[in-house]
Design a protein around this motif. Structure first.
Motif, PDB file in Angstrom:
ATOM      1  N   HIS A   1      55.250  20.485   3.377  1.00  0.00           N
ATOM      2  CA  HIS A   1      56.438  21.284   3.711  1.00  0.00           C
ATOM      3  C   HIS A   1      57.059  20.691   4.966  1.00  0.00           C
ATOM      4  O   HIS A   1      56.567  20.926   6.070  1.00  0.00           O
ATOM      5  CB  HIS A   1      56.064  22.758   3.939  1.00  0.00           C
ATOM      6  N   SER A   2      58.137  19.919   4.801  1.00  0.00           N
ATOM      7  CA  SER A   2      58.817  19.345   5.966  1.00  0.00           C
ATOM      8  C   SER A   2      59.585  20.423   6.723  1.00  0.00           C
ATOM      9  O   SER A   2      59.904  20.257   7.891  1.00  0.00           O
ATOM     10  CB  SER A   2      59.739  18.200   5.551  1.00  0.00           C
ATOM     11  N   SER A   3      59.879  21.512   6.050  1.00  0.00           N
ATOM     12  CA  SER A   3      60.434  22.722   6.662  1.00  0.00           C
ATOM     13  C   SER A   3      60.022  23.871   5.752  1.00  0.00           C
ATOM     14  O   SER A   3      59.446  23.638   4.688  1.00  0.00           O
ATOM     15  CB  SER A   3      61.963  22.638   6.787  1.00  0.00           C
ATOM     16  N   ASP A   4      60.313  25.078   6.148  1.00  0.00           N
ATOM     17  CA  ASP A   4      59.918  26.206   5.312  1.00  0.00           C
ATOM     18  C   ASP A   4      60.688  26.258   3.994  1.00  0.00           C
ATOM     19  O   ASP A   4      60.240  26.899   3.050  1.00  0.00           O
ATOM     20  CB  ASP A   4      60.119  27.535   6.063  1.00  0.00           C
ATOM     21  N   ILE A   5      61.827  25.593   3.931  1.00  0.00           N
ATOM     22  CA  ILE A   5      62.646  25.683   2.715  1.00  0.00           C
ATOM     23  C   ILE A   5      62.570  24.453   1.822  1.00  0.00           C
ATOM     24  O   ILE A   5      63.131  24.443   0.735  1.00  0.00           O
ATOM     25  CB  ILE A   5      64.111  26.025   3.050  1.00  0.00           C
TER      26      ILE A   5
ATOM     27  N   PRO B   1      56.383   8.361  -1.683  1.00  0.00           N
ATOM     28  CA  PRO B   1      57.178   9.593  -1.772  1.00  0.00           C
ATOM     29  C   PRO B   1      57.805   9.698  -3.161  1.00  0.00           C
ATOM     30  O   PRO B   1      58.360   8.728  -3.679  1.00  0.00           O
ATOM     31  CB  PRO B   1      58.243   9.420  -0.686  1.00  0.00           C
ATOM     32  N   LEU B   2      57.707  10.878  -3.770  1.00  0.00           N
ATOM     33  CA  LEU B   2      58.160  11.063  -5.151  1.00  0.00           C
ATOM     34  C   LEU B   2      59.202  12.161  -5.326  1.00  0.00           C
ATOM     35  O   LEU B   2      60.128  11.996  -6.116  1.00  0.00           O
ATOM     36  CB  LEU B   2      56.959  11.386  -6.058  1.00  0.00           C
ATOM     37  N   PHE B   3      59.031  13.301  -4.644  1.00  0.00           N
ATOM     38  CA  PHE B   3      59.861  14.473  -4.909  1.00  0.00           C
ATOM     39  C   PHE B   3      60.392  15.112  -3.621  1.00  0.00           C
ATOM     40  O   PHE B   3      59.713  15.113  -2.595  1.00  0.00           O
ATOM     41  CB  PHE B   3      59.067  15.539  -5.673  1.00  0.00           C
ATOM     42  N   PHE B   4      61.564  15.684  -3.732  1.00  0.00           N
ATOM     43  CA  PHE B   4      62.170  16.520  -2.691  1.00  0.00           C
ATOM     44  C   PHE B   4      62.437  17.846  -3.382  1.00  0.00           C
ATOM     45  O   PHE B   4      63.236  17.907  -4.319  1.00  0.00           O
ATOM     46  CB  PHE B   4      63.470  15.876  -2.201  1.00  0.00           C
ATOM     47  N   ASP B   5      61.744  18.892  -2.953  1.00  0.00           N
ATOM     48  CA  ASP B   5      61.743  20.152  -3.687  1.00  0.00           C
ATOM     49  C   ASP B   5      62.210  21.316  -2.820  1.00  0.00           C
ATOM     50  O   ASP B   5      61.426  21.869  -2.050  1.00  0.00           O
ATOM     51  CB  ASP B   5      60.327  20.417  -4.201  1.00  0.00           C
ATOM     52  N   PRO B   6      63.509  21.703  -2.919  1.00  0.00           N
ATOM     53  CA  PRO B   6      63.964  22.914  -2.220  1.00  0.00           C
ATOM     54  C   PRO B   6      63.312  24.122  -2.896  1.00  0.00           C
ATOM     55  O   PRO B   6      63.623  24.442  -4.042  1.00  0.00           O
ATOM     56  CB  PRO B   6      65.477  22.906  -2.424  1.00  0.00           C
ATOM     57  N   VAL B   7      62.383  24.772  -2.210  1.00  0.00           N
ATOM     58  CA  VAL B   7      61.489  25.739  -2.850  1.00  0.00           C
ATOM     59  C   VAL B   7      62.184  26.954  -3.452  1.00  0.00           C
ATOM     60  O   VAL B   7      61.676  27.526  -4.409  1.00  0.00           O
ATOM     61  CB  VAL B   7      60.358  26.182  -1.888  1.00  0.00           C
TER      62      VAL B   7
ATOM     63  N   SER C   1      65.081  26.954  -4.982  1.00  0.00           N
ATOM     64  CA  SER C   1      66.146  26.446  -5.839  1.00  0.00           C
ATOM     65  C   SER C   1      65.599  26.160  -7.229  1.00  0.00           C
ATOM     66  O   SER C   1      64.416  25.908  -7.398  1.00  0.00           O
ATOM     67  CB  SER C   1      66.699  25.148  -5.216  1.00  0.00           C
ATOM     68  N   GLY C   2      66.464  26.155  -8.193  1.00  0.00           N
ATOM     69  CA  GLY C   2      66.083  25.770  -9.543  1.00  0.00           C
ATOM     70  C   GLY C   2      66.248  24.274  -9.756  1.00  0.00           C
ATOM     71  O   GLY C   2      66.156  23.778 -10.870  1.00  0.00           O
ATOM     72  N   HIS C   3      66.510  23.551  -8.682  1.00  0.00           N
ATOM     73  CA  HIS C   3      66.802  22.124  -8.718  1.00  0.00           C
ATOM     74  C   HIS C   3      65.717  21.363  -7.964  1.00  0.00           C
ATOM     75  O   HIS C   3      65.197  21.851  -6.966  1.00  0.00           O
ATOM     76  CB  HIS C   3      68.158  21.896  -8.042  1.00  0.00           C
ATOM     77  N   MET C   4      65.367  20.188  -8.443  1.00  0.00           N
ATOM     78  CA  MET C   4      64.360  19.353  -7.788  1.00  0.00           C
ATOM     79  C   MET C   4      64.863  17.919  -7.793  1.00  0.00           C
ATOM     80  O   MET C   4      65.530  17.501  -8.745  1.00  0.00           O
ATOM     81  CB  MET C   4      63.040  19.457  -8.542  1.00  0.00           C
ATOM     82  N   LEU C   5      64.563  17.162  -6.757  1.00  0.00           N
ATOM     83  CA  LEU C   5      65.029  15.786  -6.661  1.00  0.00           C
ATOM     84  C   LEU C   5      63.858  14.824  -6.744  1.00  0.00           C
ATOM     85  O   LEU C   5      62.741  15.152  -6.333  1.00  0.00           O
ATOM     86  CB  LEU C   5      65.786  15.565  -5.348  1.00  0.00           C
ATOM     87  N   VAL C   6      64.131  13.644  -7.295  1.00  0.00           N
ATOM     88  CA  VAL C   6      63.144  12.569  -7.333  1.00  0.00           C
ATOM     89  C   VAL C   6      63.654  11.428  -6.469  1.00  0.00           C
ATOM     90  O   VAL C   6      64.863  11.265  -6.269  1.00  0.00           O
ATOM     91  CB  VAL C   6      62.866  12.073  -8.771  1.00  0.00           C
ATOM     92  N   THR C   7      62.727  10.634  -5.954  1.00  0.00           N
ATOM     93  CA  THR C   7      63.118   9.460  -5.191  1.00  0.00           C
ATOM     94  C   THR C   7      63.518   8.362  -6.169  1.00  0.00           C
ATOM     95  O   THR C   7      62.775   8.049  -7.107  1.00  0.00           O
ATOM     96  CB  THR C   7      61.979   8.979  -4.276  1.00  0.00           C
ATOM     97  N   LEU C   8      64.701   7.815  -5.975  1.00  0.00           N
ATOM     98  CA  LEU C   8      65.208   6.820  -6.924  1.00  0.00           C
ATOM     99  C   LEU C   8      64.358   5.559  -6.950  1.00  0.00           C
ATOM    100  O   LEU C   8      64.229   4.911  -7.985  1.00  0.00           O
ATOM    101  CB  LEU C   8      66.668   6.495  -6.615  1.00  0.00           C
ATOM    102  N   GLY C   9      63.747   5.205  -5.833  1.00  0.00           N
ATOM    103  CA  GLY C   9      62.885   4.021  -5.805  1.00  0.00           C
ATOM    104  C   GLY C   9      61.615   4.188  -6.611  1.00  0.00           C
ATOM    105  O   GLY C   9      60.979   3.203  -6.969  1.00  0.00           O
ATOM    106  N   SER C  10      61.226   5.435  -6.929  1.00  0.00           N
ATOM    107  CA  SER C  10      60.015   5.661  -7.722  1.00  0.00           C
ATOM    108  C   SER C  10      60.290   5.656  -9.229  1.00  0.00           C
ATOM    109  O   SER C  10      59.360   5.735 -10.025  1.00  0.00           O
ATOM    110  CB  SER C  10      59.342   6.976  -7.326  1.00  0.00           C
ATOM    111  N   LEU C  11      61.571   5.561  -9.617  1.00  0.00           N
ATOM    112  CA  LEU C  11      61.898   5.467 -11.041  1.00  0.00           C
ATOM    113  C   LEU C  11      61.428   4.128 -11.598  1.00  0.00           C
ATOM    114  O   LEU C  11      61.442   3.109 -10.891  1.00  0.00           O
ATOM    115  CB  LEU C  11      63.410   5.580 -11.256  1.00  0.00           C
ATOM    116  N   ASP C  12      61.050   4.102 -12.872  1.00  0.00           N
ATOM    117  CA  ASP C  12      60.693   2.836 -13.510  1.00  0.00           C
ATOM    118  C   ASP C  12      61.897   1.899 -13.571  1.00  0.00           C
ATOM    119  O   ASP C  12      61.737   0.683 -13.552  1.00  0.00           O
ATOM    120  CB  ASP C  12      60.134   3.082 -14.912  1.00  0.00           C
ATOM    121  N   ASP C  13      63.089   2.463 -13.635  1.00  0.00           N
ATOM    122  CA  ASP C  13      64.323   1.668 -13.605  1.00  0.00           C
ATOM    123  C   ASP C  13      65.240   2.216 -12.515  1.00  0.00           C
ATOM    124  O   ASP C  13      66.171   2.970 -12.782  1.00  0.00           O
ATOM    125  CB  ASP C  13      65.031   1.703 -14.965  1.00  0.00           C
ATOM    126  N   PRO C  14      65.003   1.841 -11.245  1.00  0.00           N
ATOM    127  CA  PRO C  14      65.819   2.388 -10.167  1.00  0.00           C
ATOM    128  C   PRO C  14      67.276   1.939 -10.223  1.00  0.00           C
ATOM    129  O   PRO C  14      68.144   2.595  -9.645  1.00  0.00           O
ATOM    130  CB  PRO C  14      65.132   1.886  -8.896  1.00  0.00           C
TER     131      PRO C  14
END
Length: 161
Positions: free
Chosen positions: A65-69, A81-87, A89-102
Motif C-alpha cells: 500500500h503506497s498510500s491508503d487508497i 512491478p506489475l499492478f497499480f490498484d486503486p482499492v 475503484s472498479g479499475h485496475m492498471l498494469v505496468t506496460l513494461g510487464s506485458l508480453d508485447d509492450p
C-alpha cells in the motif's frame, strides 16, 4: 469483446503471470514520485481495465500500500512491478513494461508532469497532465496524508512510530 490478440504479461522470473480480457485503456506515463520509486525509474508506464478483466493466471503477487487508497502489486521473487490498484475503484492498471508485447500500447499522455525529472524530455504529441488537474483536492490530500513510502532521505528508524 473478442480481441485479435490475447493480452498477457508477467514478471521477469515467470513466477507471476496475468491475462487481461479486454483492451487496456489510457496508456500513459506517470511521473509522480510514488511511481518513480515503485518502478525504480524516472516514470512508470501504465494502462488499465475493469478489475474483473485482469486475472492472475500464475503465482500470487505481493502487495504494498503506497498510500491508503492505492496498493501496488509486484513479484515477491524478482521484484517486478506489475499492478497499480486503486482499492476503492472498479479499475485496475498494469505496468506496460510487464506485458508480453509492450509495444502494443503507445502512451497517450504523461501524467503528474510536475514531478518529471528535468532531463527527461516531454513526449511530443501526447497530453501533458498535472496532478492538480486530474485529482480532486480531497484525493490529493488522502494520498499525501497516508503516504506509506520511505522519504527521499536516510532515516534512523523505519517505519516511523
Amino acid at each position: 469483446m473478442i480481441m485479435a490478440e490475447e493480452i498477457t504479461g508477467g514478471c521477469q522470473c515467470g513466477a507471476v503471470r496475468y491475462r487481461v480480457e479486454t483492451e487496456l485503456d489510457n496508456p500513459h506515463l506517470c511521473h509522480c514520485r510514488m511511481c518513480q520509486k515503485a518502478a525504480g525509474n524516472y516514470f512508470m508506464p501504465l494502462a488499465g481495465a475493469a478489475r474483473e478483466a485482469v486475472m492472475v493466471t500464475r503465482g500470487d503477487p505481493g502487495w504494498f500500500h503506497s498510500s491508503d487508497i492505492v496498493r501496488r502489486g509486484f513479484c515477491r521473487d524478482c521484484g517486478t512491478p506489475l499492478f497499480f490498484d486503486p482499492v476503492d475503484s472498479g479499475h485496475m492498471l498494469v505496468t506496460l513494461g510487464s506485458l508480453d508485447d509492450p509495444s502494443r500500447y503507445k502512451p497517450v499522455s504523461e501524467d503528474s508532469v510536475e514531478s518529471r525529472v528535468p532531463f527527461v524530455a516531454e513526449w511530443t504529441g501526447v497530453r501533458q497532465k498535472v496532478s492538480e488537474n486530474d485529482f480532486t483536492g480531497e484525493e490529493l490530500k488522502a494520498i499525501r496524508d497516508s503516504n506509506h513510502q520511505h522519504p527521499d532521505h536516510d532515516t534512523d528508524d523505519w517505519p516511523p512510530a
